[in-house]
Design an enzyme around this catalytic site. Structure first.
Site, PDB file in Angstrom:
ATOM      1  CB  THR A  12      -0.928   0.007   1.234  1.00 52.41           C
ATOM      2  OG1 THR A  12      -1.859  -1.057   1.086  1.00 52.41           O
ATOM      3  CG2 THR A  12      -1.687   1.311   1.364  1.00 52.41           C
ATOM      4  CB  SER A  58      -2.280 -10.790  -1.975  1.00 50.53           C
ATOM      5  OG  SER A  58      -2.982 -10.233  -0.895  1.00 50.53           O
ATOM      6  CB  THR A 165      -0.009 -11.801  14.384  1.00 45.38           C
ATOM      7  OG1 THR A 165       0.646 -13.009  14.769  1.00 45.38           O
ATOM      8  CG2 THR A 165      -1.333 -12.137  13.750  1.00 45.38           C
ATOM      9  CB  THR A 276      -2.578 -22.303  21.246  1.00 46.78           C
ATOM     10  OG1 THR A 276      -3.856 -21.757  21.625  1.00 46.78           O
ATOM     11  CG2 THR A 276      -1.529 -21.222  21.414  1.00 46.78           C
TER      12      THR A 276
HETATM   13  N1  ASP Z   1      -2.887  -5.263   0.129  1.00 48.21           N
HETATM   14  C1  ASP Z   1      -1.783  -4.478   0.648  1.00 48.21           C
HETATM   15  C2  ASP Z   1      -0.536  -5.332   0.604  1.00 48.21           C
HETATM   16  O1  ASP Z   1      -0.372  -6.169   1.446  1.00 48.21           O
HETATM   17  C3  ASP Z   1      -2.089  -4.014   2.027  1.00 48.21           C
HETATM   18  C4  ASP Z   1      -1.036  -3.139   2.665  1.00 48.21           C
HETATM   19  O2  ASP Z   1       0.062  -2.976   2.211  1.00 48.21           O
HETATM   20  O3  ASP Z   1      -1.334  -2.574   3.734  1.00 48.21           O
HETATM   21  O4  ASP Z   1       0.266  -5.187  -0.283  1.00 48.21           O
END
Ligand code: ASP
Length: 340
Positions: A12, A58, A165, A276
């Protein structure tokens, strides 16, 4: 003047909105640089290496982890520290992976990104990136790096990467380290906690590990889970490792079929590790009677490790050292879990 290499993968922080689809997608590195003149105006010399094209996290996979780790490895002697710009969605996986890939690391590798693109007025991009650079360049009075680990800096906290996380898709504090305290907090000053930092022996050379075996799976238990589902997953062709997400302190239903399926999988050579489903706290097999079957089946404790760290550690051990993977998976390699 300290030198930092900024490795941009995308995320982002580098994005702009597409006019046609209205969806966010990464721009190119020159567009990003134009939004960040501060990068070249501070007291740290910054060079940039970027993925081309920049990607949403992703789409990050083990090949990308190898590309990032190689950039660090190839330029290790040329810089005081490294900052990796990365999307937040899978940042904890990538940063955890790097912590296992870069054995004997004695320089900072700081991952960061942002929740809003750099060009948006209220963006968290500048603060995150400029502080990450300062942390990557930070040295103590003897000239040693203050945090020579793979870390994530986000909002105002520096965390050990393999303890993190992504916890929030909305707030600026996107990450947490549930089972290990922050290594630094940034306010007016950056306050480090050196007693919490993991130090490698600086005399040992940096070793790069790059072989991943992706024949692994996550099996999340839930009340009412059926044998055919478990059986199908455990009989996946080529499967070598399973992260078994259990209840509470590492508990599971006592159905005889579950014990039999897990035991048979372990006997076939599949490594099964108990993690867990709770964010905070540790697996303690044997505390409750409902975890005794897991012990009998040969399931290994993952203590308080995160799923992100366990999965990437498992993939790397299976790829690099398959004969010893089972023995090493239950050991703390670089501060990723607390064994008591
Ligand atoms: N979808 C974006 C990514 O992981 C989210 C982000 O960067 O905050 O590249």
């Amino acid at each position: 003047m300290s030198k930092v290499l900024l490795i941009s993968t995308g995320g982002t922080i580098t994005m702009v909105r597409n006019e046609a689809t209205q969806a966010l997608a990464p721009a190119d590195i020159e567009t990003f640089k134009a939004f960040m003149p501060e990068l070249f105006a501070g007291s740290v010399h910054v060079d940039i290496q970027a993925f081309s094209p920049l990607i949403d996290s992703s789409d990050v996979n083990p090949e990308c982890w190898v590309r990032i780790a190689r950039m660090v490895y190839d330029h290790y002697d040329d810089y005081d520290g490294f900052v990796v710009l990365h999307g937040t969605d899978t940042m904890s996986y990538s940063a955890s992976a790097l912590s296992f890939m870069l054995q004997n690391l004695s320089k900072p590798v700081v991952f960061t990104g942002s929740q809003l693109p750099v060009g948006v007025l209220r963006s968290d991009a500048k603060e995150n990136l400029l502080t990450a650079i300062e942390i990557a360049a930070a040295k103590d009075d003897e000239g040693n790096a203050i945090v020579p680990e793979v870390t994530i800096y986000f909002e105002d906290r520096l965390f050990r990467a393999n303890r993190t996380t992504k916890r929030n898709a909305e707030h600026f504090s996107a990450f947490n380290s549930y089972n290990y305290p922050a290594l630094a907090k940034a306010g007016v000053h950056i306050t480090y906690q050196p007693h919490l930092v993991h130090y490698s022996d600086p005399k040992e050379p940096l070793i790069l590990h790059t072989s991943f075996d992706c024949n692994v799976a996550v099996l999340k238990l839930f009340p009412g889970i059926q044998q055919p589902v478990v059986r199908a997953l455990l009989h996946t062709r080529g499967l070598k490792g399973v992260v078994l997400e259990t209840f509470g302190a590492g508990n599971a239903p006592t159905d005889k079929w579950l014990y039999r399926e897990l035991k048979a999988a372990v006997d076939r050579g599949i490594i099964i590790v108990n993690k867990t489903q709770c964010n905070t706290g540790s697996v303690e097999m044997g505390l409750y009677a409902v975890s005794l079957n897991l012990m009998k089946a040969g399931v290994i404790s993952g203590y308080d490790i995160t799923t992100e760290a366990l999965l990437t550690k498992m993939m790397l051990l299976l790829g690099e050292n398959p004969e010893h993977a089972k023995e090493l998976i239950g050991q703390d390699l670089c501060g990723e879990m607390t064994i008591d």
